[in-house]
Design a protein around this motif. Structure first.
Motif, PDB file in Angstrom:
ATOM      1  N   ASP A 223       0.829  -1.201   0.000  1.00 51.92           N
ATOM      2  CA  ASP A 223       0.000   0.000   0.000  1.00 51.92           C
ATOM      3  C   ASP A 223       0.867   1.256   0.000  1.00 51.92           C
TER       4      ASP A 223
ATOM      5  N   ARG B 117       1.819   3.036  -3.444  1.00 52.76           N
ATOM      6  CA  ARG B 117       0.844   3.688  -4.323  1.00 52.76           C
ATOM      7  C   ARG B 117       1.398   4.969  -4.935  1.00 52.76           C
TER       8      ARG B 117
ATOM      9  N   PRO C 100     -12.233   0.583  -8.949  1.00 53.32           N
ATOM     10  CA  PRO C 100     -11.923  -0.690  -8.289  1.00 53.32           C
ATOM     11  C   PRO C 100     -12.857  -1.822  -8.709  1.00 53.32           C
ATOM     12  N   SER C 101     -14.163  -1.556  -8.802  1.00 49.88           N
ATOM     13  CA  SER C 101     -15.072  -2.625  -9.234  1.00 49.88           C
ATOM     14  C   SER C 101     -14.888  -2.931 -10.713  1.00 49.88           C
TER      15      SER C 101
ATOM     16  N   VAL D 288     -11.991  -2.962 -12.271  1.00 50.44           N
ATOM     17  CA  VAL D 288     -10.838  -3.867 -12.345  1.00 50.44           C
ATOM     18  C   VAL D 288     -11.255  -5.283 -11.970  1.00 50.44           C
ATOM     19  N   GLU D 289     -12.115  -5.418 -10.967  1.00 47.67           N
ATOM     20  CA  GLU D 289     -12.603  -6.761 -10.615  1.00 47.67           C
ATOM     21  C   GLU D 289     -13.380  -7.367 -11.780  1.00 47.67           C
TER      22      GLU D 289
ATOM     23  N   ARG E 239      -3.771  -5.410  -8.384  1.00 48.15           N
ATOM     24  CA  ARG E 239      -4.969  -4.561  -8.335  1.00 48.15           C
ATOM     25  C   ARG E 239      -4.577  -3.079  -8.294  1.00 48.15           C
ATOM     26  N   ILE E 240      -3.605  -2.746  -7.449  1.00 46.78           N
ATOM     27  CA  ILE E 240      -3.186  -1.348  -7.329  1.00 46.78           C
ATOM     28  C   ILE E 240      -2.604  -0.846  -8.644  1.00 46.78           C
TER      29      ILE E 240
ATOM     30  N   GLN F 160      -5.433  -0.391 -11.215  1.00 42.08           N
ATOM     31  CA  GLN F 160      -6.280   0.760 -10.894  1.00 42.08           C
ATOM     32  C   GLN F 160      -5.568   2.069 -11.213  1.00 42.08           C
TER      33      GLN F 160
END
Length: 400
Positions: free
Chosen positions: A108, A111, A275-276, A278-279, A358-359, A362
């Motif tokens: 984290d 970022r 974020p959603s 990317v999911e 994920r990061i 995004q």
């Protein structure tokens, strides 16, 4: 059409741009025995159950035809391809300098740096009318990030890119026929890369720096140290997995958004949906399409008996579009709520680097989306990588 050649058709390069109709055939069959004796599974609930089943092995030494010498004398596979308890031990040691509970802020905390690297890459393209998403952003971003994490000099990238290509090709469900014998090229590249990374780590022994290789060799507790063999296998895995799948995730993301301009426009107006989104990309166009496993006992899947020691191919991408699990699965929906996809696998081998991927996705997509308003694909479908398991474009040329 017969389903006993589905794997052959799925891995046929001609079908790389759109394997999804073949995955639909597979889901209809549920379980499909192939001409080579392997079994192909494509339904979500069966795949998820198998990924959580302790009778299913990830260890290639349990595959049919694996020699006794391979099991006793060959190099130990990385933890991704081991079973518990050895998998759990090595994964736990690898996790110590990477994430919770021992290093909870490392990923984290990156970022800001990831955002800065992304902006630098995009800024360098500001006067370009045409760019290649792969070469100009999707590849250099995760490579730079994983090099910083591990402590690998970025100037050595040409070395490990060659090794990485050979290792990934040999690890495909069906290795490339023109890439040389996979039993020679893959292990040779893995040994060379492993030796390089162990040497690099040894330079930090007693002189720790803020990177993962340094943390591995300077671990104060002897019980928590990796052997040289374990360090080589783990470092190779982290370097390759740390960029290969993320390249596909970012590239597939841009391709999908340009094919769905209404959703691209919505994300431009509502960046909080990223974020959603990317999911949903991980479900709709996942970077990893298949995984191989081996049953350690005779099992039954959807009424089909699968003998012990048989090669089992789990088509994760087929499960991700299973209408028995996802509503309207062929639709790309960034607002999808119930989205427990298989994009990062499931079970004990759930992707180690998922939080970092994920990061990166995004941040990269978040920086690109405002700049894609008038962009168009210059080639659709684009040229794809040869690999069927790690599916993504080799290049993605667009005009801004």
């Amino acid at each position: 059409m017969a389903v006993d050649n589905l794997l052959e058709r799925i891995t046929d390069y001609a079908n790389r741009p759109d394997p999804y109709p073949l995955y639909a055939e597979l889901r209809e069959a549920g379980v499909a025995r192939q001409q080579d004796g392997s079994y192909l599974v494509g339904t979500y609930h069966d795949i998820a159950a198998l990924l959580h089943d302790p009778r299913i092995s990830a260890d290639p030494r349990n595959r049919p035809g694996a020699s006794q010498g391979m099991a006793e004398e060959g190099p130990k596979p990385p933890f991704l391809r081991l079973d518990d308890p050895e998998h759990q031990r090595l994964r736990g040691l690898a996790m110590r300098p990477f994430g919770p509970p021992h290093s909870p802020g490392r990923i984290d905390g990156m970022r800001g740096e990831i955002a800065r690297i992304t902006e630098e890459l995009i800024e360098a393209l500001k006067d370009h009318q045409q760019i290649d998403i792969v070469d100009d952003l999707a590849y250099p971003l995760p490579v730079t990030v994983i090099c910083r994490l591990l402590g690998v000099p970025r100037e050595d990238e040409s070395l490990f890119r060659t090794w990485s290509d050979a290792i990934v090709a040999s690890a495909d469900v069906r290795a490339e026929e023109d890439a040389g014998p996979p039993e020679q090229t893959g292990p040779k590249a893995r040994a060379e890369m492993g030796g390089y990374l162990v040497d690099l780590a040894e330079q930090r022994r007693g002189h720790p720096t803020d990177d993962m290789l340094s943390a591995f060799v300077n671990e104060p507790d002897p019980a928590k140290r990796l052997t040289d063999e374990e360090l080589a296998a783990t470092a190779v895995l982290l370097l390759i997995a740390g960029h290969e799948t993320t390249v596909n995730l970012i590239t597939n993301g841009v391709l999908t958004l340009l094919r769905h301009p209404d959703q691209l426009d919505r994300l431009r107006r509502e960046p909080g949906l990223l974020p959603s989104a990317v999911e949903e990309l991980l479900r709709y166009e996942p970077p990893v399409h298949m995984r191989e496993r081996v049953p350690l006992a005779t099992i039954e899947v959807a009424g089909t008996t699968i003998p012990r020691g048989t090669t089992l191919v789990l088509a994760l991408a087929a499960g991700n579009r299973d209408p028995k699990r996802f509503r309207d699965p062929e639709r790309f929906d960034p607002t999808r709520q119930d989205n427990q996809h298989l994009g990062f696998g499931s079970g004990i081998h759930l992707c180690y680097g998922a939080p970092l991927a994920r990061i990166e996705a995004q941040i990269a997509l978040g920086a690109l989306i405002p700049r894609l308003g008038t962009a168009r694909l210059l080639q659709d479908p684009p040229p794809y990588r040869r690999n069927a398991m790690l599916r993504g474009p080799r290049h993605l040329p667009i005009e801004l």
